[in-house]
Design an enzyme around this catalytic site. Structure first.
Site, short mmCIF file in Angstrom:
data_model
loop_
_atom_site.label_atom_id
_atom_site.label_comp_id
_atom_site.label_asym_id
_atom_site.label_seq_id
_atom_site.Cartn_x
_atom_site.Cartn_y
_atom_site.Cartn_z
N HIS A 266 0.85 -1.20 0.00
CA HIS A 266 0.00 0.00 0.00
C HIS A 266 0.88 1.24 0.00
CE1 HIS A 266 -3.14 2.84 0.97
NE2 HIS A 266 -4.05 1.88 0.96
N ARG A 330 -2.54 0.97 -6.59
CA ARG A 330 -1.59 0.92 -5.48
C ARG A 330 -0.21 0.40 -5.87
NH1 ARG A 330 -5.78 -1.37 -0.83
NH2 ARG A 330 -6.91 0.59 -0.59
N GLU A 425 -10.66 -12.33 2.00
CA GLU A 425 -9.22 -12.30 1.73
C GLU A 425 -8.58 -13.67 1.86
OE1 GLU A 425 -5.25 -9.66 2.97
OE2 GLU A 425 -7.12 -9.43 4.11
N ARG A 435 -5.07 -5.72 -5.96
CA ARG A 435 -6.44 -5.33 -5.60
C ARG A 435 -6.60 -3.82 -5.71
NH1 ARG A 435 -8.81 -3.23 -1.19
NH2 ARG A 435 -7.06 -3.55 0.23
#
Length: 637
Positions: A266, A330, A425, A435
């Site tokens: 992230h 991301r 998940e 994702r």
């Protein structure tokens, strides 16, 4: 082993509707004859347990926290995607489907992703009915904001605490079923093994985390809703208790593990500040709606941000990706931040950070508007760093956040073990190699509220309602196995703590299997992990006993599993000699440094079969077929 994904025939947009009609049903009077175990009570687990109980099944729900409200789902901040097109900006079910497939770098199963987009519109209605306080715009309609990888606004949110509010909605539904007696809630219980009878999942073995009591529980089906395995890296945005144990123990019984190397980094996390940290803190991706990411143009420029004039700043995401700017996915944002820091342009004392600046947004919108959108996130940042993000830019750096890999499941969410399902998940199915932001909450609730209530009945109707015998020898054997491993861990009496092994594993994984991977590094990592695992079983020191609250014992079992999983992640990354999404092989990149896929050789799901301790796992391939999208080089320019 032949992988049968059970993808229905017919046009993509009609598959799910036709499939539901063709599934076997359990009539209402018979549902109460079936028992279902749900492990984990985050969004996927709570929604599944509540929905199945409301249908009439008897449900046993397990969580290792003291309440389902403490599941890590509460940590999700920015929002949940749904293709309702309230802003009238061109969204649709197909566009959400396409953005998700493209964002996942064409490594997701097309049929599953379209189903996810279809049911997304129902999730919002469900949650509003439960009282989830989504933000609203001036006309009273639910508000939306943008997230990375999309050019429309489809993310529903409740300030910066969307996960918490959604979980409270699911928890209210679960609590109602607990009150009616249809759900029996087991808190402070951790699943340590799966019970198999005649090749089917028929129960679990748990340890009471307060007393150490090891027990078995029987059911007709077992649902694993246990989240991801990001804590294999030690430092991640996951809650410290998040682990892979339930899924990994199922893997050892024959549930294939798919795409384990697909890890999401992230881009907007508070940077590491020292060796004292046990986890990292996420700053929501929603901040990239109004925050601008930049670094100084000159290497080694350590002036304060306010002292660096505009023409000496590099808004590198806006410069490189003009169409998406700061809202690139991301994986793209993370790699670019690392690239700037590696080039000597990082900020802060460590040089491992970039700026996320809200000065323009505050000037344009006013501080009150920014505070209304992100106030709790700004407060959290200020409390952790001692800096005021309204007055100076946030400092952010990528960190491990989510795992796209997980147990392989078919279209019905069943693993390769009959009667064992994986939701949210814990499975691999919907996100490919990356994702998109705000899609984790969507998948967890889609699986729990709308998919599994339809698909589990097909299996139950096939096996029939005959009760599972809790006195079957398989239960005693599984319990004895867990007791033996517990004794083994306590008997080692070595000199190194569990945390030392976990930290060392995390360093290896981050260094060699993190944001960038290469052949030499991965081979070195495999050797280091093998040596570390051998040393763990000789030299770990687990204090205390089993018959008490013993967090060292809890963590020892989890780290033992992480050590095995870590090696499989490295093996999977070695095998996949292409770059895609979060898996970036340095040997496979375009001239501009972007991920370069190899669709001819790697357009498949890598599903690994456990063959025994210290034995190489066997690779099985589910070839991915795309009927509605064209495989193209991903571009956000």
């Amino acid at each position: 082993m032949i992988l049968d994904s059970k993808i229905p025939d017919g046009p993509l947009a009609e598959k799910w509707t036709k499939h539901k009609f063709n599934l076997k049903l359990v009539n209402p009077a018979n549902k109460r004859k079936y028992n279902i175990i749900v492990v984990g009570t985050g969004l996927a687990g709570s929604s599944a347990a509540a929905s199945l109980a409301e249908l009439g099944y008897n449900v046993q729900a397990f969580c290792f926290q003291d309440s389902p409200r403490r599941a890590h789902s509460i940590a999700a901040q920015g929002g949940i995607n749904a293709a309702k097109n309230y802003p009238n900006d061109g969204d649709s079910v197909y566009r959400l489907f396409y953005d998700t497939v493209k964002g996942g770098d064409y490594r997701a199963r097309e049929a599953n992703v379209h189903r996810l987009a279809e049911v997304s519109v129902n999730i919002i209605n469900q949650c509003v009915a439960q009282g989830v306080p989504f933000a609203r715009e001036y006309g009273g309609l639910l508000d939306n904001r943008s997230f990375g990888g999309s050019q429309v606004s489809r993310t529903f949110y409740a300030r910066g605490q969307t996960g918490q509010q959604l979980l409270l909605g699911a928890y209210s539904a679960l609590s109602r079923q607990i009150h009616t007696g249809k759900v029996k809630m087991h808190t402070r219980e951790e699943m340590l093994d799966l019970v198999m009878i005649d090749g089917q999942a028929k129960g679990i073995v748990t340890r009471n985390l307060e007393t150490g009591k090891i027990e078995t529980h029987a059911a007709h089906a077992v649902l694993l809703c246990t989240g991801g395995y990001g804590n294999v890296f030690f430092l991640s945005t996951n809650a410290q208790g998040s682990n892979v144990t339930a899924a990994w123990r199922a893997h050892k019984h024959g549930a294939l593990f798919a795409n384990p190397c697909f890890t999401q980094i992230h881009p907007t996390c508070i940077p590491v500040s020292g060796d004292h940290q046990s986890k990292l803190t996420l700053m929501s991706e929603s901040l990239r709606n109004d925050g601008r990411v930049w670094v100084p143009k000159a290497k080694g420029d350590n002036r304060k941000a306010s002292e660096i004039p505009e023409d000496e700043r590099d808004y590198f995401l806006e410069r490189k990706y003009p169409s998406f700017g700061n809202l690139v996915p991301r994986d793209v944002a993370s790699r670019n931040a690392k690239e700037q820091c590696d080039a000597g342009k990082g900020v802060g004392t460590s040089g491992l950070a970039v700026y996320l600046d809200f000065a323009d947004a505050i000037s344009r919108l006013g501080e009150d508007t920014v505070r209304a959108r992100y106030g709790n996130l700004f407060d959290m940042y200020a409390q952790i760093t001692g800096e005021n993000p309204y007055k100076e830019p946030m400092r952010i750096y990528p960190a491990v956040h989510y795992t796209m890999g997980g147990l392989w499941v078919d279209y019905n969410l069943m693993t390769t073990i009959p009667g064992l399902y994986a939701l949210g998940e814990a499975n691999f199915s919907d996100h490919g190699a990356n994702r998109l932001g705000a899609s984790a909450l969507m998948q967890g609730l889609a699986d729990g509220y709308f998919v599994i209530p339809n698909t589990v009945g097909d299996y139950l109707a096939t096996i029939g309602p005959k009760p599972v015998d809790p006195k079957h020898p398989a239960f005693a054997e599984a319990k004895a196995k867990v007791e033996e491993q517990t004794k083994k861990l306590l008997a080692i009496k070595g000199t190194k703590t569990v945390a030392e092994y976990h930290r060392e594993l995390g360093h290896i994984m981050w260094e060699y299997c993190g944001m960038a991977r290469n052949d030499a590094g991965l081979r070195k990592a495999q050797s280091l992990i093998q040596a570390l695992r051998a040393d763990f079983w000789k030299n770990v020191n687990v204090t205390g006993t089993n018959e008490e609250l013993n967090q060292q014992l809890e963590r020892a079992g989890r780290v033992a599993d992480f050590l095995e999983l870590g090696e499989l992640m490295v093996v999977d990354a070695l095998n996949r000699t292409e770059s895609c999404g979060g898996h970036f092989r340095e040997e496979s990149q375009t001239e501009e440094g972007e991920a370069l896929r190899n669709d001819n050789d790697f357009c498949y799901v890598a599903a690994w079969e456990y063959k025994g301790d210290n034995q190489p796992e066997v690779l099985h391939k589910e070839v991915l077929k795309f009927e509605s999208v064209k495989l193209t080089q991903r571009s956000y320019k």
